[in-house]
Design a protein around this motif. Structure first.
Motif, PDB file in Angstrom:
ATOM      1  N   ARG A   7     105.354  96.842  45.227  1.00 36.19           N
ATOM      2  CA  ARG A   7     105.756  96.985  43.828  1.00 36.19           C
ATOM      3  C   ARG A   7     107.241  97.279  43.709  1.00 36.19           C
ATOM      4  O   ARG A   7     107.884  96.887  42.734  1.00 36.19           O
ATOM      5  CB  ARG A   7     104.940  98.085  43.145  1.00 36.19           C
ATOM      6  CG  ARG A   7     103.441  97.890  43.208  1.00 36.19           C
ATOM      7  CD  ARG A   7     102.994  96.552  42.683  1.00 36.19           C
ATOM      8  NE  ARG A   7     102.656  96.570  41.279  1.00 36.19           N
ATOM      9  CZ  ARG A   7     102.246  95.497  40.603  1.00 36.19           C
ATOM     10  NH1 ARG A   7     102.150  94.322  41.213  1.00 36.19           N
ATOM     11  NH2 ARG A   7     101.957  95.590  39.323  1.00 36.19           N
ATOM     12  N   GLU A 274     106.045  98.521  37.685  1.00 37.31           N
ATOM     13  CA  GLU A 274     105.435  99.048  36.467  1.00 37.31           C
ATOM     14  C   GLU A 274     106.459  99.649  35.515  1.00 37.31           C
ATOM     15  O   GLU A 274     106.199  99.763  34.306  1.00 37.31           O
ATOM     16  CB  GLU A 274     104.390 100.112  36.818  1.00 37.31           C
ATOM     17  CG  GLU A 274     103.170  99.571  37.542  1.00 37.31           C
ATOM     18  CD  GLU A 274     103.406  99.343  39.025  1.00 37.31           C
ATOM     19  OE1 GLU A 274     104.511  99.681  39.514  1.00 37.31           O
ATOM     20  OE2 GLU A 274     102.503  98.816  39.682  1.00 37.31           O
ATOM     21  N   PRO A 277     109.889  97.250  31.511  1.00 41.39           N
ATOM     22  CA  PRO A 277     109.136  97.040  30.261  1.00 41.39           C
ATOM     23  C   PRO A 277     108.483  95.666  30.217  1.00 41.39           C
ATOM     24  O   PRO A 277     109.143  94.640  30.405  1.00 41.39           O
ATOM     25  CB  PRO A 277     110.207  97.187  29.177  1.00 41.39           C
ATOM     26  CG  PRO A 277     111.232  98.095  29.790  1.00 41.39           C
ATOM     27  CD  PRO A 277     111.272  97.709  31.240  1.00 41.39           C
ATOM     28  N   GLY A 278     107.185  95.654  29.965  1.00 44.52           N
ATOM     29  CA  GLY A 278     106.447  94.399  29.960  1.00 44.52           C
ATOM     30  C   GLY A 278     106.933  93.427  28.905  1.00 44.52           C
ATOM     31  O   GLY A 278     106.935  92.210  29.122  1.00 44.52           O
ATOM     32  N   ALA A 281     109.983  91.731  30.352  1.00 46.05           N
ATOM     33  CA  ALA A 281     109.628  90.805  31.433  1.00 46.05           C
ATOM     34  C   ALA A 281     108.939  89.555  30.898  1.00 46.05           C
ATOM     35  O   ALA A 281     109.156  88.446  31.411  1.00 46.05           O
ATOM     36  CB  ALA A 281     108.737  91.514  32.452  1.00 46.05           C
ATOM     37  N   SER A 282     108.139  89.714  29.857  1.00 47.58           N
ATOM     38  CA  SER A 282     107.404  88.571  29.316  1.00 47.58           C
ATOM     39  C   SER A 282     108.323  87.540  28.676  1.00 47.58           C
ATOM     40  O   SER A 282     107.911  86.391  28.470  1.00 47.58           O
ATOM     41  CB  SER A 282     106.374  89.051  28.278  1.00 47.58           C
ATOM     42  OG  SER A 282     107.016  89.544  27.098  1.00 47.58           O
TER      43      SER A 282
END
Length: 305
Positions: A7, A274, A277-278, A281-282
């Motif tokens: 990770r 993790e 921030p998702g 990243a998206s």
């Protein structure tokens, strides 16, 4: 431990791409202009490229990563050819110094001849951050072998940026990054790098020693390699949140995409995937490629090949 380290590897490359994309819209802006235009930039937005686009920072880092995973080791000639292929694809963003080198290579000169010619013509104004921004994959591949981290950090820099400060900055950053991948805390990682690289240029060591005591207004943000090294280490030292660190860095303006990329790689390695921030990243199309290359580098590093 293995899962946590994977990770960290993934966080490093994803953090680099996300930091690049976050900083892209404000690249080259002074701090006051960033503030006037955005207040505080907190999201990935359109800039001179569409929102989520990365620049030459990510492109060159991934070219280095691909060379490493394809050969299983660092090879300067192979890396140079990958940079040349990327350059011939007419990317929208190529740094001035790197462009000068790759233009000579495109004419048929070997990279060593090309870099020597550019260095001779433009020194001492050749200590840019163009090799620091891409060097993280060396630390990922060789994190278990500090001598290799140091040596290959210098060598990947020489392909375009042979200036001693550029090479030394890559080595210092990658030693810190390698120790972070091993689980060192901040003081241990910096202390180790200061010890094994005590022969580094005095200007570099002085900058590093001052990092814990600097306010945001004192942090360098130009394309000078020591400014970018300082900016990344400052963000990592002063923040425990990927989000907070990257917002702080890109809102300083200056070479914001590169500073974001270098800080993002270090913060991502320190905190793990993790922590990125998702939502950010998206929005970055390069993220799946980063994840794939990070896992392949992890397997190579763990195999000890």
């Amino acid at each position: 431990m293995q899962t946590e380290r994977l990770r960290r590897f993934q966080g490093c490359l994803v953090g680099l791409a996300v930091g690049d994309a976050l900083g892209m819209p404000v690249e080259g802006m002074p701090r006051y202009e960033v503030q006037q235009r955005y207040g505080v930039l907190r999201e990935i937005v359109d800039g001179w490229l569409p929102a989520g686009s990365t620049t030459d920072d990510t492109a060159q880092a991934l070219a280095l990563a691909e060379s490493l995973v394809q050969l299983g080791r660092f090879d300067a000639d192979d890396f140079a050819l990958k940079l040349l292929a990327w350059f011939r694809s007419r990317p929208p963003d190529v740094g001035i110094h790197t462009r000068r080198v790759l233009e000579l290579m495109d004419e048929g000169r070997h990279w060593r001849e090309a870099t020597e010619a550019v260095e001779a013509q433009h020194a001492p104004y050749t200590a840019g951050n163009g090799s620091l921004m891409r060097c993280a994959p060396i630390a990922l591949r060789y994190y278990r072998d500090i001598d290799a981290v140091i040596g290959y950090s210098h060598e990947q820099s020489r392909v375009t940026h042979p200036h001693p400060l550029a090479r030394a900055a890559c080595a210092f950053y990658n030693v810190v990054l390698a120790r972070v991948l091993r689980g060192d805390d901040k003081e241990a990682a910096i202390g180790y790098a200061m010890e094994v690289l005590s022969h580094s240029p005095a200007e570099l060591l002085e900058r590093v020693r001052a990092v814990p005591f600097k306010d945001a207004e004192e942090v360098g943000t130009s394309g000078f390699v020591l400014d970018t090294l300082e900016c990344a280490l400052w963000a990592w030292w002063h923040y425990e949140s990927f989000y907070d660190a990257l917002v702080a860095v890109v809102n300083l303006g200056g070479d914001a995409d590169t500073n974001g990329a270098v800080a993002g790689a270090l913060m991502g390695a320190y905190l793990g995937l993790e922590a990125v921030p998702g939502l950010w990243a998206s929005r970055v199309p390069d993220v799946p490629r980063c994840l794939e290359l990070a896992e392949r580098l992890f397997r190579l590093a763990e195999a000890g090949a």
